[in-house]
Design a protein around this motif. Structure first.
Motif, PDB file in Angstrom:
ATOM      1  N   GLY A  53      -9.626  -5.722   8.695  1.00 38.46           N
ATOM      2  CA  GLY A  53      -8.414  -6.206   9.348  1.00 38.46           C
ATOM      3  C   GLY A  53      -7.345  -6.611   8.351  1.00 38.46           C
ATOM      4  O   GLY A  53      -6.166  -6.267   8.510  1.00 38.46           O
ATOM      5  N   THR A  54      -7.734  -7.301   7.304  1.00 36.36           N
ATOM      6  CA  THR A  54      -6.769  -7.717   6.289  1.00 36.36           C
ATOM      7  C   THR A  54      -6.207  -6.519   5.527  1.00 36.36           C
ATOM      8  O   THR A  54      -4.986  -6.402   5.317  1.00 36.36           O
ATOM      9  CB  THR A  54      -7.436  -8.691   5.312  1.00 36.36           C
ATOM     10  N   LEU A  55      -7.086  -5.608   5.106  1.00 36.29           N
ATOM     11  CA  LEU A  55      -6.640  -4.450   4.329  1.00 36.29           C
ATOM     12  C   LEU A  55      -5.745  -3.532   5.156  1.00 36.29           C
ATOM     13  O   LEU A  55      -4.783  -2.958   4.637  1.00 36.29           O
ATOM     14  CB  LEU A  55      -7.859  -3.675   3.809  1.00 36.29           C
ATOM     15  N   LEU A 101      -2.015  -2.337   4.094  1.00 35.23           N
ATOM     16  CA  LEU A 101      -1.760  -0.914   3.886  1.00 35.23           C
ATOM     17  C   LEU A 101      -0.699  -0.400   4.845  1.00 35.23           C
ATOM     18  O   LEU A 101       0.139   0.431   4.456  1.00 35.23           O
ATOM     19  CB  LEU A 101      -3.061  -0.127   4.069  1.00 35.23           C
ATOM     20  N   ARG A 102      -0.690  -0.866   6.085  1.00 38.88           N
ATOM     21  CA  ARG A 102       0.329  -0.407   7.032  1.00 38.88           C
ATOM     22  C   ARG A 102       1.722  -0.812   6.573  1.00 38.88           C
ATOM     23  O   ARG A 102       2.675  -0.014   6.663  1.00 38.88           O
ATOM     24  CB  ARG A 102       0.055  -0.973   8.422  1.00 38.88           C
ATOM     25  N   GLU A 103       1.873  -2.028   6.103  1.00 34.27           N
ATOM     26  CA  GLU A 103       3.185  -2.445   5.593  1.00 34.27           C
ATOM     27  C   GLU A 103       3.612  -1.590   4.408  1.00 34.27           C
ATOM     28  O   GLU A 103       4.783  -1.209   4.289  1.00 34.27           O
ATOM     29  CB  GLU A 103       3.126  -3.918   5.193  1.00 34.27           C
ATOM     30  N   GLY A 104       2.666  -1.269   3.525  1.00 33.88           N
ATOM     31  CA  GLY A 104       3.002  -0.413   2.390  1.00 33.88           C
ATOM     32  C   GLY A 104       3.377   0.992   2.802  1.00 33.88           C
ATOM     33  O   GLY A 104       4.299   1.593   2.238  1.00 33.88           O
ATOM     34  N   LEU A 105       2.672   1.544   3.790  1.00 32.20           N
ATOM     35  CA  LEU A 105       2.994   2.887   4.262  1.00 32.20           C
ATOM     36  C   LEU A 105       4.369   2.927   4.919  1.00 32.20           C
ATOM     37  O   LEU A 105       5.152   3.870   4.693  1.00 32.20           O
ATOM     38  CB  LEU A 105       1.934   3.346   5.258  1.00 32.20           C
ATOM     39  N   GLU A 106       4.683   1.938   5.725  1.00 29.84           N
ATOM     40  CA  GLU A 106       5.993   1.931   6.388  1.00 29.84           C
ATOM     41  C   GLU A 106       7.121   1.742   5.384  1.00 29.84           C
ATOM     42  O   GLU A 106       8.202   2.316   5.541  1.00 29.84           O
ATOM     43  CB  GLU A 106       6.013   0.840   7.453  1.00 29.84           C
ATOM     44  N   ALA A 107       6.875   0.949   4.332  1.00 25.80           N
ATOM     45  CA  ALA A 107       7.889   0.817   3.284  1.00 25.80           C
ATOM     46  C   ALA A 107       8.051   2.127   2.532  1.00 25.80           C
ATOM     47  O   ALA A 107       9.176   2.518   2.174  1.00 25.80           O
ATOM     48  CB  ALA A 107       7.497  -0.310   2.326  1.00 25.80           C
ATOM     49  N   LEU A 111      -3.092  -2.232  -1.961  1.00 20.66           N
ATOM     50  CA  LEU A 111      -4.410  -2.126  -1.329  1.00 20.66           C
ATOM     51  C   LEU A 111      -5.522  -2.248  -2.367  1.00 20.66           C
ATOM     52  O   LEU A 111      -6.509  -2.963  -2.150  1.00 20.66           O
ATOM     53  CB  LEU A 111      -4.527  -0.790  -0.597  1.00 20.66           C
ATOM     54  N   VAL A 112      -5.377  -1.574  -3.490  1.00 19.16           N
ATOM     55  CA  VAL A 112      -6.386  -1.639  -4.551  1.00 19.16           C
ATOM     56  C   VAL A 112      -6.483  -3.053  -5.112  1.00 19.16           C
ATOM     57  O   VAL A 112      -7.582  -3.579  -5.351  1.00 19.16           O
ATOM     58  CB  VAL A 112      -6.056  -0.624  -5.657  1.00 19.16           C
ATOM     59  N   THR A 113      -5.333  -3.696  -5.317  1.00 20.76           N
ATOM     60  CA  THR A 113      -5.334  -5.058  -5.856  1.00 20.76           C
ATOM     61  C   THR A 113      -6.052  -6.022  -4.919  1.00 20.76           C
ATOM     62  O   THR A 113      -6.921  -6.798  -5.337  1.00 20.76           O
ATOM     63  CB  THR A 113      -3.898  -5.528  -6.095  1.00 20.76           C
ATOM     64  N   LEU A 114      -5.695  -5.968  -3.650  1.00 24.63           N
ATOM     65  CA  LEU A 114      -6.317  -6.871  -2.680  1.00 24.63           C
ATOM     66  C   LEU A 114      -7.798  -6.571  -2.512  1.00 24.63           C
ATOM     67  O   LEU A 114      -8.618  -7.493  -2.389  1.00 24.63           O
ATOM     68  CB  LEU A 114      -5.593  -6.757  -1.338  1.00 24.63           C
ATOM     69  N   THR A 115      -8.170  -5.309  -2.515  1.00 23.27           N
ATOM     70  CA  THR A 115      -9.578  -4.945  -2.396  1.00 23.27           C
ATOM     71  C   THR A 115     -10.387  -5.491  -3.562  1.00 23.27           C
ATOM     72  O   THR A 115     -11.513  -5.972  -3.386  1.00 23.27           O
ATOM     73  CB  THR A 115      -9.731  -3.420  -2.327  1.00 23.27           C
ATOM     74  N   GLY A 116      -9.822  -5.437  -4.747  1.00 19.34           N
ATOM     75  CA  GLY A 116     -10.520  -5.976  -5.910  1.00 19.34           C
ATOM     76  C   GLY A 116     -10.779  -7.458  -5.797  1.00 19.34           C
ATOM     77  O   GLY A 116     -11.899  -7.940  -6.036  1.00 19.34           O
ATOM     78  N   VAL A 172      -9.013  -3.054 -11.562  1.00 16.67           N
ATOM     79  CA  VAL A 172      -7.837  -2.955 -10.682  1.00 16.67           C
ATOM     80  C   VAL A 172      -6.597  -2.608 -11.486  1.00 16.67           C
ATOM     81  O   VAL A 172      -5.762  -1.793 -11.054  1.00 16.67           O
ATOM     82  CB  VAL A 172      -7.658  -4.272  -9.907  1.00 16.67           C
ATOM     83  N   ASP A 173      -6.448  -3.211 -12.658  1.00 20.47           N
ATOM     84  CA  ASP A 173      -5.283  -2.894 -13.499  1.00 20.47           C
ATOM     85  C   ASP A 173      -5.297  -1.427 -13.934  1.00 20.47           C
ATOM     86  O   ASP A 173      -4.252  -0.764 -13.953  1.00 20.47           O
ATOM     87  CB  ASP A 173      -5.273  -3.797 -14.729  1.00 20.47           C
ATOM     88  N   LEU A 174      -6.464  -0.907 -14.281  1.00 18.27           N
ATOM     89  CA  LEU A 174      -6.564   0.496 -14.680  1.00 18.27           C
ATOM     90  C   LEU A 174      -6.235   1.427 -13.517  1.00 18.27           C
ATOM     91  O   LEU A 174      -5.495   2.403 -13.672  1.00 18.27           O
ATOM     92  CB  LEU A 174      -7.969   0.783 -15.203  1.00 18.27           C
ATOM     93  N   LEU A 175      -6.780   1.135 -12.341  1.00 12.95           N
ATOM     94  CA  LEU A 175      -6.493   1.975 -11.175  1.00 12.95           C
ATOM     95  C   LEU A 175      -5.026   1.888 -10.791  1.00 12.95           C
ATOM     96  O   LEU A 175      -4.421   2.883 -10.375  1.00 12.95           O
ATOM     97  CB  LEU A 175      -7.376   1.556 -10.004  1.00 12.95           C
ATOM     98  N   GLY A 176      -4.438   0.702 -10.914  1.00 17.32           N
ATOM     99  CA  GLY A 176      -3.017   0.563 -10.601  1.00 17.32           C
ATOM    100  C   GLY A 176      -2.153   1.392 -11.534  1.00 17.32           C
ATOM    101  O   GLY A 176      -1.169   2.001 -11.104  1.00 17.32           O
ATOM    102  N   ALA A 177      -2.518   1.445 -12.819  1.00 16.00           N
ATOM    103  CA  ALA A 177      -1.759   2.264 -13.770  1.00 16.00           C
ATOM    104  C   ALA A 177      -1.909   3.750 -13.475  1.00 16.00           C
ATOM    105  O   ALA A 177      -0.983   4.533 -13.701  1.00 16.00           O
ATOM    106  CB  ALA A 177      -2.211   1.955 -15.194  1.00 16.00           C
ATOM    107  N   VAL A 178      -3.073   4.160 -12.962  1.00 18.09           N
ATOM    108  CA  VAL A 178      -3.266   5.566 -12.603  1.00 18.09           C
ATOM    109  C   VAL A 178      -2.443   5.920 -11.375  1.00 18.09           C
ATOM    110  O   VAL A 178      -1.809   6.989 -11.309  1.00 18.09           O
ATOM    111  CB  VAL A 178      -4.764   5.848 -12.358  1.00 18.09           C
ATOM    112  N   LEU A 179      -2.434   5.034 -10.379  1.00 19.56           N
ATOM    113  CA  LEU A 179      -1.698   5.315  -9.137  1.00 19.56           C
ATOM    114  C   LEU A 179      -0.198   5.216  -9.307  1.00 19.56           C
ATOM    115  O   LEU A 179       0.556   5.954  -8.685  1.00 19.56           O
ATOM    116  CB  LEU A 179      -2.177   4.362  -8.039  1.00 19.56           C
ATOM    117  N   ASP A 180       0.238   4.282 -10.153  1.00 17.44           N
ATOM    118  CA  ASP A 180       1.689   4.057 -10.356  1.00 17.44           C
ATOM    119  C   ASP A 180       1.968   4.054 -11.853  1.00 17.44           C
ATOM    120  O   ASP A 180       1.712   3.058 -12.542  1.00 17.44           O
ATOM    121  CB  ASP A 180       2.113   2.745  -9.730  1.00 17.44           C
ATOM    122  N   PRO A 181       2.457   5.154 -12.431  1.00 16.16           N
ATOM    123  CA  PRO A 181       2.700   5.209 -13.876  1.00 16.16           C
ATOM    124  C   PRO A 181       3.687   4.157 -14.378  1.00 16.16           C
ATOM    125  O   PRO A 181       3.688   3.845 -15.565  1.00 16.16           O
ATOM    126  CB  PRO A 181       3.257   6.628 -14.084  1.00 16.16           C
TER     127      PRO A 181
END
Length: 339
Positions: free
Chosen positions: A219-221, A225-231, A264-269, A325-334
């Motif tokens: 429910g939290t995730l 994620l929905r707010e991020g997708l709509e943005a 989403l990745v940050t919060l999941t971590g 999480v920091d490594l995955l964030g750098a991969v997803l967002d250069p």
């Protein structure tokens, strides 16, 4: 007849500097990475030190005689025997001396020995870590699947559908895990007999505890994620993708989802780290072995080394998950790689 050789016109300093290959970022990249690694290492040491210190202080503040708690209320021993136990465990020394000895053992990788079970703490934690990791991994995976499905299906949709989906997410987030576990246990184990009542044998015994942990997490995730997708769908690149004739599914799954995945990745971590130390209630409801059951028994018996060992494990999990999480964030967002 030889032609006179004319000298080439001098290149202006600004153009020469612009034409020369820039080696500054490459030369500075190594020291920057080293500083980042040292900063992260110092942060990890500070987190572990703070967690160990807080756990030690909290257990010292528990009222009552620790020897009496260890022996139990029904044990009758002479004062001499109690004094000898207190001396062997070091409880007769000042608190600051116990604390310094405790830090010295930690620096040598020694978590100590359980007062109650008379076994090394590292061995006890290692035995109970497997079932807990299995439960947390299954719960996080199920929560991510539910959250992605819910957010992708409803992002940018009609308000009625969003309101309906938001209602179940609110209920899932607000429901206490122990109450949800009892309901699932009553319905699917006692009445329908589809899953085992207790234990950790096989896949069936993992389903209900994983669902109990996954539903509030999903429910939290899903909301994040929905707010991020709509943005992301409101960004200019979405208009360009639509202009190329791509459908909604391609736009959301191939483009918008990647932009919305960083929070989403940050919060999941962070939630995964919290689950590693917060499975006490669920493991108790379903009678599963694990770190939660171990620390619950240790707190009740005032087994200080075991409690501190579990606290350090949770702190180490937070440190490792934060780095991942920091490594995955750098991969997803250069763009995060330069931060």
């Amino acid at each position: 007849m030889a032609h006179p050789v004319t000298a080439a016109p001098p290149v202006p300093p600004g153009l020469a500097a612009a034409a020369a290959p820039s080696r500054g970022p490459a030369l500075l990249r190594g020291p920057a990475l080293l500083r980042g690694a040292l900063h992260r290492l110092a942060g990890a040491v500070a987190v572990l030190f703070g967690a160990a210190t807080l756990a030690f202080v909290a257990l010292q503040l528990i009222p009552g005689d620790p020897v009496a708690v260890l022996l139990g209320p029904s044990t009758t021993t002479s004062p001499e025997v109690r004094d000898e136990i207190r001396r062997q465990l070091g409880f007769d020394r000042p608190v600051w001396t116990q604390y310094l000895d405790f830090l010295g053992r930690l620096l040598h990788g020694d978590l100590g020995q359980s007062y109650q079970l008379q076994r090394p703490v590292a061995e006890l934690v290692a035995e109970q870590l497997g079932p807990t990791l299995q439960l947390v991994g299954a719960a996080v995976l199920l929560a991510l699947l539910l959250a992605i499905a819910s957010a992708v299906a409803t992002a940018g949709r009609r308000p009625g559908l969003r309101a309906l989906t938001g209602a179940w997410e609110l209920v899932a987030v607000s429901t206490p895990s122990y109450w949800l576990g009892l309901v699932l246990l009553t319905v699917f184990s006692f009445r329908l007999r589809l899953f085992p009542v207790a234990g950790a044998d096989g896949f069936g015994s993992l389903v209900l505890p994983a669902v109990t942990l996954a539903l509030p997490l999903a429910g939290t995730l899903a909301q994040v994620l929905r707010e991020g997708l709509e943005a992301a769908l409101a960004q200019p690149f979405a208009v360009t993708v639509r202009a190329r004739g791509r459908g909604r599914s391609a736009l959301v799954l191939r483009h918008a989802l990647r932009h919305a995945a960083v929070p989403l990745v940050t919060l999941t971590g962070w939630l995964t780290g919290a689950l590693l130390g917060g499975t006490v209630l669920v493991e108790s409801v379903f009678g599963r072995p694990g770190v939660g059951a171990l620390v619950l028994g240790a707190v009740n018996s005032r087994d200080v080394p075991v409690v501190i060992g579990v606290v350090l494990l949770s702190a180490l999990a937070f440190v490792l998950i934060s780095a991942l999480v920091d490594l995955l964030g750098a991969v997803l967002d250069p763009r995060l790689r330069n931060g």
